[in-house]
Design a protein around this motif. Structure first.
Motif, PDB file in Angstrom:
ATOM      1  N   LEU A 152       4.083  -6.997   8.023  1.00 46.42           N
ATOM      2  CA  LEU A 152       5.329  -7.563   7.508  1.00 46.42           C
ATOM      3  C   LEU A 152       6.367  -6.453   7.511  1.00 46.42           C
ATOM      4  CD1 LEU A 152       6.701 -10.033   6.122  1.00 46.42           C
ATOM      5  CD2 LEU A 152       5.980  -9.041   3.945  1.00 46.42           C
TER       6      LEU A 152
ATOM      7  N   ALA B  41       8.389  -4.483   1.862  1.00 49.87           N
ATOM      8  CA  ALA B  41       8.511  -4.557   3.318  1.00 49.87           C
ATOM      9  C   ALA B  41       9.925  -4.236   3.787  1.00 49.87           C
ATOM     10  CB  ALA B  41       8.094  -5.935   3.812  1.00 49.87           C
ATOM     11  N   LEU B  42      10.894  -4.291   2.891  1.00 50.45           N
ATOM     12  CA  LEU B  42      12.254  -3.898   3.247  1.00 50.45           C
ATOM     13  C   LEU B  42      12.355  -2.389   3.427  1.00 50.45           C
ATOM     14  CD1 LEU B  42      14.296  -6.174   0.825  1.00 50.45           C
ATOM     15  CD2 LEU B  42      13.895  -6.517   3.280  1.00 50.45           C
TER      16      LEU B  42
ATOM     17  N   ILE C 106       2.770 -13.346  -2.186  1.00 51.01           N
ATOM     18  CA  ILE C 106       3.631 -12.973  -1.053  1.00 51.01           C
ATOM     19  C   ILE C 106       4.953 -12.369  -1.517  1.00 51.01           C
ATOM     20  CG2 ILE C 106       4.588 -15.293  -0.790  1.00 51.01           C
ATOM     21  CD1 ILE C 106       4.670 -14.722   2.263  1.00 51.01           C
ATOM     22  N   GLY C 107       5.532 -12.906  -2.575  1.00 44.16           N
ATOM     23  CA  GLY C 107       6.799 -12.384  -3.076  1.00 44.16           C
ATOM     24  C   GLY C 107       6.717 -10.935  -3.508  1.00 44.16           C
ATOM     25  N   ARG C 108       5.560 -10.536  -3.958  1.00 46.20           N
ATOM     26  CA  ARG C 108       5.351  -9.163  -4.416  1.00 46.20           C
ATOM     27  C   ARG C 108       5.457  -8.164  -3.263  1.00 46.20           C
ATOM     28  NH1 ARG C 108      -0.242  -7.197  -7.261  1.00 46.20           N
ATOM     29  NH2 ARG C 108       0.391  -5.059  -7.656  1.00 46.20           N
ATOM     30  N   TYR C 109       5.246  -8.603  -2.038  1.00 46.33           N
ATOM     31  CA  TYR C 109       5.226  -7.703  -0.883  1.00 46.33           C
ATOM     32  C   TYR C 109       6.485  -7.791  -0.027  1.00 46.33           C
ATOM     33  CZ  TYR C 109       0.529  -7.235  -2.480  1.00 46.33           C
ATOM     34  OH  TYR C 109      -0.556  -6.991  -3.280  1.00 46.33           O
ATOM     35  N   GLN C 110       7.350  -8.744  -0.309  1.00 44.27           N
ATOM     36  CA  GLN C 110       8.568  -8.870   0.486  1.00 44.27           C
ATOM     37  C   GLN C 110       9.529  -7.719   0.241  1.00 44.27           C
ATOM     38  OE1 GLN C 110       9.432 -12.977  -0.630  1.00 44.27           O
ATOM     39  NE2 GLN C 110       9.153 -13.566   1.512  1.00 44.27           N
ATOM     40  N   ASP C 111       9.736  -7.321  -1.007  1.00 43.58           N
ATOM     41  CA  ASP C 111      10.648  -6.206  -1.278  1.00 43.58           C
ATOM     42  C   ASP C 111      10.122  -4.882  -0.713  1.00 43.58           C
ATOM     43  OD1 ASP C 111      12.647  -7.714  -2.370  1.00 43.58           O
ATOM     44  OD2 ASP C 111      11.985  -7.428  -4.438  1.00 43.58           O
TER      45      ASP C 111
ATOM     46  N   SER D 206      10.887  -5.588   7.709  1.00 48.38           N
ATOM     47  CA  SER D 206      12.210  -6.136   7.405  1.00 48.38           C
ATOM     48  C   SER D 206      12.833  -6.732   8.669  1.00 48.38           C
ATOM     49  CB  SER D 206      13.123  -5.043   6.860  1.00 48.38           C
ATOM     50  OG  SER D 206      13.416  -4.106   7.885  1.00 48.38           O
ATOM     51  N   ARG D 207      13.805  -7.611   8.451  1.00 50.06           N
ATOM     52  CA  ARG D 207      14.518  -8.207   9.583  1.00 50.06           C
ATOM     53  C   ARG D 207      15.234  -7.120  10.379  1.00 50.06           C
ATOM     54  NH1 ARG D 207      19.315  -9.326  11.058  1.00 50.06           N
ATOM     55  NH2 ARG D 207      20.266  -8.715   9.107  1.00 50.06           N
TER      56      ARG D 207
END
Length: 83
Positions: free
Chosen positions: A37, A20-21, A13-18, A39-40
């Motif tokens: 997913l 997604a920004l 999951i951490g690999r896809y958080q950046d 970004s906020r």
């Protein structure tokens, strides 16, 4: 848009958080898109665009009178079957 399987997303999951920004990351299950997913900031932007339905209580008497006095354009007759 980046696409990843649900199994791979769970493992990393951490690999896809950046990413997604910068762009939406689509998570698939059994080959079909199931979740996105984002970004906020993108989520907040989309929430601001939400439309809200109004009830008659939200209108002033003058607004209601104007609506009652209005007549539809002839082209709107094509939608009478939907009533």
């Amino acid at each position: 848009m980046h696409e990843v399987s649900a199994a791979e997303f769970r493992r990393s999951i951490g690999r896809y958080q950046d990413p997604a920004l910068r762009e939406a990351v689509t998570v698939t299950r059994h080959g079909r898109e199931s979740t996105v997913l984002i970004s906020r900031e993108e989520h907040e932007r989309l929430k601001r665009r939400d439309r809200h339905a109004l009830s008659l209580d939200d209108f002033a008497d003058a607004d209601i009178a104007a609506l009652e006095a209005s007549t539809p354009v002839p082209e709107s007759m094509a939608f009478n079957g939907e009533l």
